[in-house]
Design a protein around this motif. Structure first.
Motif, PDB file in Angstrom:
ATOM      1  N   LYS A 249       0.641  -1.484   0.104  1.00 55.66           N
ATOM      2  CA  LYS A 249       0.125  -0.082   0.010  1.00 55.66           C
ATOM      3  C   LYS A 249       0.223   1.297   0.297  1.00 55.66           C
ATOM      4  O   LYS A 249       0.209   2.167  -0.240  1.00 55.66           O
ATOM      5  N   ILE A 250       1.990   1.011   0.292  1.00 56.07           N
ATOM      6  CA  ILE A 250       3.126   2.011   0.007  1.00 56.07           C
ATOM      7  C   ILE A 250       3.625   2.417  -0.815  1.00 56.07           C
ATOM      8  O   ILE A 250       5.071   1.176  -1.279  1.00 56.07           O
ATOM      9  N   ASN A 251       3.735   3.415  -2.308  1.00 54.79           N
ATOM     10  CA  ASN A 251       4.665   3.606  -3.079  1.00 54.79           C
ATOM     11  C   ASN A 251       6.294   4.204  -3.012  1.00 54.79           C
ATOM     12  O   ASN A 251       6.763   4.175  -3.831  1.00 54.79           O
ATOM     13  N   GLY A 252       5.661   4.826  -2.319  1.00 48.42           N
ATOM     14  CA  GLY A 252       7.415   5.572  -1.520  1.00 48.42           C
ATOM     15  C   GLY A 252       6.819   6.595  -0.016  1.00 48.42           C
ATOM     16  O   GLY A 252       5.928   6.595   0.363  1.00 48.42           O
ATOM     17  N   LEU A 253       8.672   6.780   0.617  1.00 51.85           N
ATOM     18  CA  LEU A 253       8.162   7.142   2.295  1.00 51.85           C
ATOM     19  C   LEU A 253       8.751   8.704   2.176  1.00 51.85           C
ATOM     20  O   LEU A 253      10.564   8.786   1.485  1.00 51.85           O
ATOM     21  N   ILE A 254       8.673   9.502   2.204  1.00 51.70           N
ATOM     22  CA  ILE A 254       9.606  10.754   3.094  1.00 51.70           C
ATOM     23  C   ILE A 254       9.244  11.094   3.856  1.00 51.70           C
ATOM     24  O   ILE A 254       8.266  11.466   4.522  1.00 51.70           O
ATOM     25  N   LEU A 255      10.308  10.402   5.004  1.00 47.96           N
ATOM     26  CA  LEU A 255      10.887  10.922   6.211  1.00 47.96           C
ATOM     27  C   LEU A 255      11.065  12.255   6.430  1.00 47.96           C
ATOM     28  O   LEU A 255      12.966  12.581   6.168  1.00 47.96           O
ATOM     29  N   VAL A 256      10.841  12.711   7.090  1.00 42.88           N
ATOM     30  CA  VAL A 256      11.355  14.352   7.843  1.00 42.88           C
ATOM     31  C   VAL A 256      11.761  13.719   9.408  1.00 42.88           C
ATOM     32  O   VAL A 256      10.779  13.016  10.079  1.00 42.88           O
ATOM     33  N   ASN A 257      12.773  13.927   9.999  1.00 37.85           N
ATOM     34  CA  ASN A 257      13.358  14.264  11.113  1.00 37.85           C
ATOM     35  C   ASN A 257      13.220  12.204  12.056  1.00 37.85           C
ATOM     36  O   ASN A 257      12.191  12.227  13.128  1.00 37.85           O
ATOM     37  N   CYS A 258      12.910  11.163  10.733  1.00 37.45           N
ATOM     38  CA  CYS A 258      12.683  10.068  11.511  1.00 37.45           C
ATOM     39  C   CYS A 258      13.414   9.099  12.226  1.00 37.45           C
ATOM     40  O   CYS A 258      14.322   8.913  11.913  1.00 37.45           O
ATOM     41  N   SER A 259      13.043   8.675  13.591  1.00 40.20           N
ATOM     42  CA  SER A 259      13.676   7.715  14.420  1.00 40.20           C
ATOM     43  C   SER A 259      13.238   6.413  14.390  1.00 40.20           C
ATOM     44  O   SER A 259      12.018   6.307  15.135  1.00 40.20           O
ATOM     45  N   THR A 260      14.123   5.431  14.597  1.00 43.20           N
ATOM     46  CA  THR A 260      13.236   4.539  14.349  1.00 43.20           C
ATOM     47  C   THR A 260      14.249   3.423  15.912  1.00 43.20           C
ATOM     48  O   THR A 260      13.720   2.660  15.435  1.00 43.20           O
ATOM     49  N   ARG A 261      14.373   3.975  16.404  1.00 40.57           N
ATOM     50  CA  ARG A 261      15.072   3.659  17.627  1.00 40.57           C
ATOM     51  C   ARG A 261      14.719   3.292  18.923  1.00 40.57           C
ATOM     52  O   ARG A 261      13.020   4.976  18.814  1.00 40.57           O
ATOM     53  N   GLY A 262      14.155   2.640  19.900  1.00 40.93           N
ATOM     54  CA  GLY A 262      13.205   2.883  20.619  1.00 40.93           C
ATOM     55  C   GLY A 262      13.717   4.605  21.612  1.00 40.93           C
ATOM     56  O   GLY A 262      14.699   4.409  21.426  1.00 40.93           O
ATOM     57  N   VAL A 263      13.070   4.225  22.619  1.00 38.99           N
ATOM     58  CA  VAL A 263      13.527   5.931  23.393  1.00 38.99           C
ATOM     59  C   VAL A 263      14.636   5.220  24.041  1.00 38.99           C
ATOM     60  O   VAL A 263      14.816   4.326  24.974  1.00 38.99           O
ATOM     61  N   GLY A 264      15.414   6.839  24.628  1.00 43.37           N
ATOM     62  CA  GLY A 264      16.299   6.282  25.002  1.00 43.37           C
ATOM     63  C   GLY A 264      16.721   7.070  26.470  1.00 43.37           C
ATOM     64  O   GLY A 264      15.567   7.221  26.559  1.00 43.37           O
ATOM     65  N   TRP A 265      17.144   6.267  27.165  1.00 43.10           N
ATOM     66  CA  TRP A 265      17.004   6.984  28.553  1.00 43.10           C
ATOM     67  C   TRP A 265      17.024   8.101  28.972  1.00 43.10           C
ATOM     68  O   TRP A 265      16.172   8.773  30.020  1.00 43.10           O
ATOM     69  N   LEU A 266      17.867   8.600  28.347  1.00 39.69           N
ATOM     70  CA  LEU A 266      17.633  10.701  28.327  1.00 39.69           C
ATOM     71  C   LEU A 266      16.870  11.385  27.945  1.00 39.69           C
ATOM     72  O   LEU A 266      16.113  12.450  28.784  1.00 39.69           O
ATOM     73  N   GLU A 267      15.840  10.941  26.887  1.00 41.34           N
ATOM     74  CA  GLU A 267      15.109  11.049  26.211  1.00 41.34           C
ATOM     75  C   GLU A 267      14.024  11.054  27.441  1.00 41.34           C
ATOM     76  O   GLU A 267      13.289  12.146  27.887  1.00 41.34           O
ATOM     77  N   GLY A 268      13.445  10.088  27.949  1.00 37.81           N
ATOM     78  CA  GLY A 268      12.750   9.428  29.618  1.00 37.81           C
ATOM     79  C   GLY A 268      12.626   9.982  30.787  1.00 37.81           C
ATOM     80  O   GLY A 268      12.585  10.492  30.693  1.00 37.81           O
ATOM     81  N   PHE A 269      14.340  10.214  30.528  1.00 35.53           N
ATOM     82  CA  PHE A 269      14.745  11.025  31.926  1.00 35.53           C
ATOM     83  C   PHE A 269      14.515  12.675  31.755  1.00 35.53           C
ATOM     84  O   PHE A 269      13.812  13.709  32.732  1.00 35.53           O
ATOM     85  N   SER A 270      14.776  12.929  30.240  1.00 36.21           N
ATOM     86  CA  SER A 270      14.237  14.672  30.251  1.00 36.21           C
ATOM     87  C   SER A 270      12.732  15.032  30.969  1.00 36.21           C
ATOM     88  O   SER A 270      12.473  16.162  30.827  1.00 36.21           O
ATOM     89  N   LEU A 271      11.984  13.987  30.879  1.00 33.90           N
ATOM     90  CA  LEU A 271      10.314  14.270  31.227  1.00 33.90           C
ATOM     91  C   LEU A 271      10.315  13.670  32.473  1.00 33.90           C
ATOM     92  O   LEU A 271       8.918  13.570  33.126  1.00 33.90           O
ATOM     93  N   LYS A 272      11.180  13.241  33.303  1.00 34.56           N
ATOM     94  CA  LYS A 272      10.949  11.777  34.342  1.00 34.56           C
ATOM     95  C   LYS A 272      10.829  10.896  34.216  1.00 34.56           C
ATOM     96  O   LYS A 272       8.998  10.762  34.953  1.00 34.56           O
ATOM     97  N   TRP A 273      10.587   9.997  32.983  1.00 35.68           N
ATOM     98  CA  TRP A 273      10.315   9.338  32.280  1.00 35.68           C
ATOM     99  C   TRP A 273       8.923   8.481  33.576  1.00 35.68           C
ATOM    100  O   TRP A 273       9.686   7.707  34.634  1.00 35.68           O
TER     101      TRP A 273
END
Length: 377
Positions: A149-173
């Protein structure tokens, strides 16, 4: 003629005055009930054309992220040849009603399934996906599960990683359900960092103020927190290159363009995503003098990149390079600015003037497109 020493805010207002406002760009709202709740879809462009399906980032919706972008003169040649559907995540449209406190918000994989529900409801057999941040992640999940169902993807600032500890900690995970159900400084600061990055430059500071105003006045904080929690609980997306694939569901079967800004907070994530994709089917574009807000800071460059990507897929091949190439004009303006202000000076955002659809050579313009022609501003 627009002077280059205008403030970014003034330039932004001037550019918004150049937006086309007609039946082509005026959004049509389509309410859709999916397996995981109600979603609001908006439509731009002409009906019954090849579909482009967009998905917005955290803190945004179709109105704040895409409507004006597709109404820009640079994007009109594309808007005039496609049917554009903008999907809003549940509860993220402007002035949305609060979702029930006890309701469980869909995971990102479930949000990808709601994209399929939208395809089925609108009878979209296949489309080009255009996602930003969170939306890019969701569309990658959709493309892996529903590859036909997808012919092409235009991806802006796409992250396929899981959440990092710093990202979670910055919001008091995790943020969970903030008891006050109101905007807090930590929540606003996180979203501004996610969408822009550093706000040390004056142009980013103005963007941050605009975003803060949008969040506080247009977005339902309870609903945004629910979506944010789903994003912070995201799982990593495993992508294998097609020549190494063990499982077809782990390989993107379409062409992909990964786009980011040179100072985007997600630049490393985008590079990592790009490296996972098949190099024969993937392109990487990085805009200089640009943070995470690519659609706001470099709309002309992004429009040209999208046009070239679509032409590479075999669409809008009749549209030639603009009479004056956007990229060349931007390079000339940058060089001229640095000659005047010094070679180490930082070029302000939005120094380019917009071109309109009349600068594209169309071998066979439609009657509708002829109505769009207007004198050069």
């Amino acid at each position: 003629m627009m002077k280059e020493d205008l403030s970014a805010d003034t330039e932004g207002r001037l550019l918004r005055n150049n937006l086309y406002d007609n039946t082509l760009t005026t959004p049509k709202i389509i309410p859709i009930t999916t397996k995981h709740g109600y979603v609001s879809v908006t439509q731009q462009g002409l009906p019954n054309r090849t579909a482009i399906v967009t998905y917005h980032d955290l803190g945004h919706n179709s109105a704040s992220q895409f409507h004006d972008f597709f109404a820009m003169p640079d994007m009109i040649p594309i808007t005039a040849h496609f049917t554009i559907y903008h999907i809003n995540a549940p509860g993220q449209e402007d002035i949305a009603n609060p979702l029930p406190t006890a309701s469980i918000y869909p995971t990102l994989d479930q949000l990808a399934d709601t994209v399929n529900d939208v395809f089925d409801y609108l009878n979209i057999k296949s489309a080009i996906g255009f996602g930003v941040g969170l939306g890019a992640n969701i569309l990658v999940r959709f493309a892996l599960k529903y590859s036909s169902k997808i012919n092409g993807l235009i991806l802006v600032n796409c992250s396929t990683r899981g959440v990092g500890w710093l990202e979670g900690f910055s919001l008091k995970w995790p943020t969970k359900d903030i008891p006050e159900q109101r905007w807090t400084e930590s929540l606003l600061n996180y979203l501004i960092w996610h969408l822009i990055g550093s706000t040390s430059e004056s142009s980013q500071y103005e963007l941050a103020n605009d975003l803060r105003d949008h969040l506080e006045n247009n977005c339902n904080v309870r609903n945004v927190i629910k979506l944010l929690n789903s994003y912070l609980k995201r799982t990593a997306i495993l992508i294998t290159q097609s020549n190494k694939k063990m499982n077809p569901s782990q390989s993107l079967q379409c062409s992909v363009i990964n786009i980011t800004g040179s100072s985007s907070p997600h630049k490393d994530d985008v590079i990592d995503t790009n490296n996972q994709c098949d190099s024969a089917m993937t392109s990487y574009v990085e805009f200089s003098d640009c943070s995470g807000a690519v659609l706001d800071e470099q709309p002309a460059k992004l429009a040209e990149s999208i046009r070239l990507f679509l032409q590479g897929l075999g669409y809008i091949s009749h549209l030639s390079i603009p009479q004056y190439s956007i990229a060349n004009r931007l390079a000339e303006q940058t060089a001229d600015y640095k000659r005047q202000h010094g070679s180490f000076s930082k070029v302000p955002r939005r120094v380019s003037t917009q071109i309109d659809s009349g600068h594209y050579i169309n071998d066979d313009p439609t009657d509708f497109e002829e109505e769009l022609q207007s004198p050069t501003i």
